[in-house]
Design an enzyme around this catalytic site. Structure first.
Site, short mmCIF file in Angstrom:
data_model
loop_
_atom_site.label_atom_id
_atom_site.label_comp_id
_atom_site.label_asym_id
_atom_site.label_seq_id
_atom_site.Cartn_x
_atom_site.Cartn_y
_atom_site.Cartn_z
N GLU A 124 0.82 -1.22 0.00
CA GLU A 124 0.00 0.00 0.00
C GLU A 124 0.85 1.27 0.00
OE1 GLU A 124 -2.83 2.18 -0.64
OE2 GLU A 124 -3.70 0.30 0.09
N ILE A 131 -1.53 7.73 1.47
CA ILE A 131 -2.84 7.80 0.83
C ILE A 131 -3.32 6.38 0.53
CG2 ILE A 131 -4.16 8.68 -1.13
CD1 ILE A 131 -1.90 10.72 -1.56
N GLY A 182 14.40 19.35 2.89
CA GLY A 182 14.39 17.90 3.02
C GLY A 182 13.38 17.22 2.12
N GLU A 185 16.19 14.92 -2.55
CA GLU A 185 17.48 14.31 -2.23
C GLU A 185 18.63 15.15 -2.79
OE1 GLU A 185 17.76 11.65 -0.39
OE2 GLU A 185 15.66 11.00 -0.35
N LYS A 200 5.38 4.41 -10.02
CA LYS A 200 4.06 4.40 -9.39
C LYS A 200 2.93 4.18 -10.40
CE LYS A 200 5.76 7.29 -5.63
NZ LYS A 200 5.84 8.65 -5.05
N GLY A 298 6.73 11.23 3.56
CA GLY A 298 6.85 11.60 4.97
C GLY A 298 6.96 10.37 5.84
#
Length: 403
Positions: A124, A131, A182, A185, A200, A298
């Site tokens: 997931e 999400i 942040g 990268e 994705k 996150g």
């Protein structure tokens, strides 16, 4: 009590431990039993961690411990993560992951092994971070033929474009700001070149259309060529610039899958998705449009999705989740040459406006924002037709699809 292992103790892996620790009561209630982390696999040392006894550097300890039935793979990449995931599944352990590169590359194989061994391989968190999108597509939307998937799938690029649009920063300045915060990268290539979004959309396409989609078959363009002039022309057209991953089905069961920056009309719900947020719009033939929105990355947002998959595995240990797709041999991804869109195109040269009007009869001319150039919105053209037009025109400064 169920025993778990975490493989990889970076941002997401440490978040998984934190969620399991802080919300142990909720996890136990929903899993039907407590989940305890027995091992944390990482080659690095974490001398300040209060649970030193859990850290190991030898994967075989996890593989050979019959007590460990649940494994969270948060290593990233497709090297050791692939080998260790495969060996865990073969050893009869349930595996969950946030690793979109691994799922996009080896998902069909790993899901087939999971089925053979009657265990779960869940992912997931691999798309959209926290999400919920994978499970709804496998469950809630299965009465629909999914005609379109359109997503803002990368928070880094969405933040950069938001700052270009809202603050007038050029690409390089916005990228440096994203790195300082942040969000990007030190080497941001996977994000800004579109590779992360590509992985994705591969996963979402495989779920929607039932066959594995390899990243190399998905045409991918990032945002490194987007300029403030493009942003200004978008505003004239009542649009904003967004990097979208898209999958569009055809009547013959083939589909188009690609990643590219687009002009998105401000009336579209995706246009107001800003900063590091992600959104995925799924269109079904019965349901119509449904949009999933939230934090696409996150530490804790992504970790919460990983832990939710651990809970799902705990609840479905005897009867696995029936999740899978074909091995990619059907080759359902159609080349983009025949895919038609309206286009934005920007041309340099003293006679640029006349050249555009001649090449695209009936196009909508935009007011020039810089001397010595012109831009317009074309009617519907296939990708092949637009490529031919660009070759004929020369001096093309920018070209994007319209959503």
């Amino acid at each position: 009590m169920m025993k778990a292992a975490i493989m990889g103790f970076g941002t997401v892996g440490s978040g998984v431990y934190e969620v399991l620790d802080r919300n142990a009561d909720v996890v136990a209630k929903n899993a039907g039993d407590a989940i305890e982390v027995k091992y944390i696999l990482d080659l690095r040392d974490f001398p300040d961690a209060p649970y030193q006894e859990k850290f190991i550097k030898d994967f075989a300890i996890i593989e050979n411990d019959p007590e460990v039935s649940l494994v969270a793979e948060t290593m990233g990449g497709k090297g050791a993560a692939y080998e260790f995931t495969k060996r865990c599944l073969l050893a009869g352990k349930h595996v969950v992951t946030s690793n979109k590169e691994l799922v996009a590359t080896h998902g069909a194989e790993l899901l087939a092994i999971a089925k053979e061994k009657n265990v779960n391989y869940l992912f997931e968190a691999s798309v959209g971070g926290g999400i919920p999108i994978i499970r709804p597509m496998f469950q809630c939307l299965t009465a629909n033929h999914m005609t379109h998937i359109t997503g803002i799938l990368n928070g880094t690029t969405n933040y950069i474009l938001t700052r270009m649009i809202g603050a007038g920063l050029d690409f390089e300045t916005a990228l440096k700001e994203a790195q300082a915060k942040g969000y990007a990268e030190a080497n941001p290539a996977a994000d800004v070149e579109g590779m992360d979004a590509c992985r994705k959309i591969c996963i979402l396409s495989a779920i929607a259309y039932g066959d594995h989609v390899y990243p190399e078959f998905v045409e991918t363009e990032g945002i490194t060529k987007i300029t403030l002039q493009d942003v200004e022309y978008a505003a004239q057209a009542n649009c904003v610039v967004k990097l979208l991953g898209r999958a569009v089905s055809n009547a013959d069961e083939t589909f188009y899958a690609f990643v590219a920056p687009h002009f998105v009309a401000k009336t579209c719900p995706l246009a107001c998705v800003d900063d590091v947020f992600n959104a995925i719009m799924v269109t079904g033939d019965m349901l119509g449009d449904s949009m999933f929105y939230g934090q696409g990355a996150g530490k804790l947002a992504t970790a919460s999705a990983v832990v939710a998959d651990l809970i799902d595995c705990a609840r479905h240990q005897a009867k696995r989740r029936d999740i899978g797709w074909g091995d990619g041999s059907r080759k359902l991804v159609r080349p983009l040459d025949s895919f038609a869109s309206k286009w934005y195109i920007r041309l340099s040269g003293a006679d640029a406006a006349n050249k555009l009007a001649g090449q695209f009869p009936g196009c909508e001319m935009l007011e020039s924002v810089q001397e010595g150039e012109a831009a317009c919105i074309t009617g519907e053209l296939t990708t092949a037709e637009m490529k031919q037009a660009q070759e004929a025109l020369g001096n093309v400064l920018g070209c994007m699809r319209m959503l």
